[in-house]
Structure formats: C-alpha cells, structure tokens
Design a protein around this motif. Structure first.
Motif, short mmCIF file in Angstrom:
data_model
loop_
_atom_site.label_atom_id
_atom_site.label_comp_id
_atom_site.label_asym_id
_atom_site.label_seq_id
_atom_site.Cartn_x
_atom_site.Cartn_y
_atom_site.Cartn_z
N MET A 187 62.17 58.51 52.86
CA MET A 187 61.64 57.39 53.12
C MET A 187 60.08 57.36 52.46
N LEU A 188 59.88 56.43 51.93
CA LEU A 188 58.57 56.18 51.25
C LEU A 188 57.70 55.13 52.04
N LYS A 189 56.44 55.23 52.48
CA LYS A 189 55.68 54.32 52.71
C LYS A 189 54.45 54.08 51.79
N LEU A 190 54.12 52.67 51.63
CA LEU A 190 53.05 52.47 50.59
C LEU A 190 52.18 51.60 51.27
N ILE A 191 50.84 51.92 51.16
CA ILE A 191 50.06 50.55 51.28
C ILE A 191 49.21 50.27 50.14
N ALA A 192 49.43 48.97 49.71
CA ALA A 192 48.93 48.50 48.34
C ALA A 192 47.78 47.52 48.62
N GLU A 193 46.59 47.57 48.29
CA GLU A 193 45.60 46.64 48.71
C GLU A 193 44.96 46.06 47.52
N ASP A 194 44.95 44.63 47.55
CA ASP A 194 44.36 43.78 46.61
C ASP A 194 42.95 43.21 47.07
N PHE A 195 42.13 43.11 46.15
CA PHE A 195 40.79 42.49 46.50
C PHE A 195 40.72 41.21 45.54
N ILE A 196 41.01 40.02 46.28
CA ILE A 196 41.23 38.92 45.51
C ILE A 196 39.70 38.09 45.96
N ASP A 197 39.33 37.17 44.56
CA ASP A 197 38.18 36.35 44.68
C ASP A 197 38.56 35.38 45.98
N PRO A 198 37.54 35.47 46.91
CA PRO A 198 37.96 34.65 48.33
C PRO A 198 38.02 33.11 47.86
N THR A 199 37.39 32.66 46.80
CA THR A 199 37.63 31.20 46.41
C THR A 199 39.04 31.03 45.42
N LYS A 200 39.60 31.96 45.39
CA LYS A 200 41.01 31.71 44.52
C LYS A 200 42.10 32.22 45.69
N ILE A 201 41.85 32.18 46.94
CA ILE A 201 43.03 32.56 47.82
C ILE A 201 44.16 31.68 47.83
N GLU A 202 43.74 30.07 47.76
CA GLU A 202 44.80 29.13 47.81
C GLU A 202 45.70 29.31 46.52
N ILE A 203 44.99 29.65 45.43
CA ILE A 203 45.76 29.78 44.23
C ILE A 203 46.88 31.13 44.26
N VAL A 204 46.31 32.03 44.97
CA VAL A 204 47.21 33.20 44.99
C VAL A 204 48.13 33.14 45.81
N LEU A 205 48.23 32.61 46.97
CA LEU A 205 48.99 32.74 48.06
C LEU A 205 50.62 32.04 47.69
N PRO A 206 50.79 31.18 46.77
CA PRO A 206 52.02 30.89 46.42
C PRO A 206 52.72 32.05 45.35
N LEU A 207 51.89 32.71 44.68
CA LEU A 207 52.28 33.90 44.11
C LEU A 207 52.68 34.66 44.73
N TYR A 208 51.74 35.20 45.91
CA TYR A 208 52.31 36.13 46.87
C TYR A 208 53.66 35.88 47.61
N GLN A 209 53.75 34.59 47.88
CA GLN A 209 54.96 34.04 48.64
C GLN A 209 56.24 34.47 47.76
N GLU A 210 56.15 34.24 46.49
CA GLU A 210 57.13 34.28 45.49
C GLU A 210 57.61 35.84 45.48
N LEU A 211 56.62 36.71 45.24
CA LEU A 211 56.72 38.06 45.24
C LEU A 211 57.23 38.64 46.58
N VAL A 212 56.96 38.12 47.57
CA VAL A 212 57.35 38.63 48.87
C VAL A 212 58.68 38.45 49.06
N ASN A 213 59.21 36.97 48.75
CA ASN A 213 60.46 36.61 48.73
C ASN A 213 61.49 37.17 47.96
N ALA A 214 61.16 37.60 46.68
CA ALA A 214 62.08 38.25 45.75
C ALA A 214 61.96 39.81 46.16
N THR A 215 60.90 40.30 46.56
CA THR A 215 61.15 41.68 46.74
C THR A 215 61.76 42.11 47.94
N ARG A 216 62.05 41.33 48.97
CA ARG A 216 62.67 41.69 50.30
C ARG A 216 64.08 41.47 50.04
#
Lengths: 98, 98
Positions: free
Chosen positions: B1-30
């Motif tokens: 079993m492998l655990k991983l912490i992956a940290e991104d540092f996103i421009d705080p003014t761009k969070i709303e743009i990035v969230l839908p991309l994260y959502q698609e990534l999370v749904n497909a990865t699961r």
C-alpha cells in the motif's frame, strides 16, 4: 470536520527510540472522543520524516488533544529528537457537488 | 500500500477556475482500479494551497494514474495556475504491533 497534516522531522539515527513514543501517542489519541482518524506515515524517500494524517470533529477536539496528558507528556519527548521544526497544515475537505 | 500527499500551490485569484478541473480529476481518478482513496483538501490558512491525500495499491497503480488520459489532460491545465512548484511525499503507513 477538520483535517490536519502534522509533519515531524526526526533524526534518522533516532527512529528506533521515537517509534515507541509514537505508538503510545497513536494508541491514546485514537481513544479521544473527538478523534475521527489519526494515522502515522513515514516518508519512503526521507527517513525520519513522519507524517500524521489526522481528522478531528472540530477545532475544540484538536484543542482537547493538544491539552491531553499523553500529548503534553509524549510530544516534548519526541521533539527532543527533531532535526528541524515541524510543519502543520490545517485543512477542510473539498466536497464537490455533482 | 502506497500513501501519497500531493500539494499544489494555486494562484488564490484563480481558485474558481481550477475547482472544476479538480472535480473532473477527482471523479475520474476514483474510478481507477488501483486507487484506494483520493481526497482533495484545501488549506484553511493559505488559500490556493490544495492537498491531495492519496492511497494506491502499489507504485504500478500510481504510474497508471499518472499515465491516464485524465491526468495527462487535466494536470497541465491545473498547473497553468500554479504559483510555485508542487510538493510530493511518498509514504507508507506505520503499523504498530501490539
């Protein structure tokens, strides 16, 4: 719900001394009422870098943890073998609406 | 079993743009066969600091994830809004014998 990553940087030559202290801390903490999960991990690439992945009901539960006898007694003993300051990241889960 | 912490540092003014991309990534990865858990968290004190807490069957499962269409397509789009390089911590759980 509060998520916390707590990172310790232990002298790699002292890991065997620190592990029993971690074990006692983990066992006692998991019995706390406000503790949802409390998992200790070890960095595969940087020996001595230990990472707690924690989940707490709320900030009050975390405050109770930090004030507990086992935390106050064991964490200074663990920190005595640190080679640099710990890092703490307080987080919330990102929950997506479908 | 492998655990991983992956940290991104996103421009705080761009969070709303990035969230839908994260959502698609999370749904497909699961849906990946080798993915045990894949949770996205947001740092409460540093807006734009996003933290994935990941659990994989093994390194092969992680390699398959990184090579996947959704990863290869979405991660560069997300990284376009980063303000500093991500941080990756590969770990194993510390399991204590009683």
């Amino acid at each position: 719900m509060l998520k916390l990553i707590a990172e310790d940087f232990i002298d790699p030559t002292k890991i065997e001394i620190v592990l029993p202290l971690y074990q006692e801390l983990v066992n006692a903490t998991r019995k706390e009422a406000g503790c949802i999960s409390y998992e200790l991990c070890h960095d595969l690439k940087n020996p001595g870098h230990f990472v707690f992945i924690e989940e707490w009901q709320d900030y009050d539960a975390l405050d109770t943890h930090v004030a507990s006898e086992h935390f106050q007694r064991l964490v200074p003993q663990i920190n005595a073998y640190s080679i640099k300051e710990g890092r703490f990241t307080h987080m919330e889960s990102v929950l997506f609406k479908d």
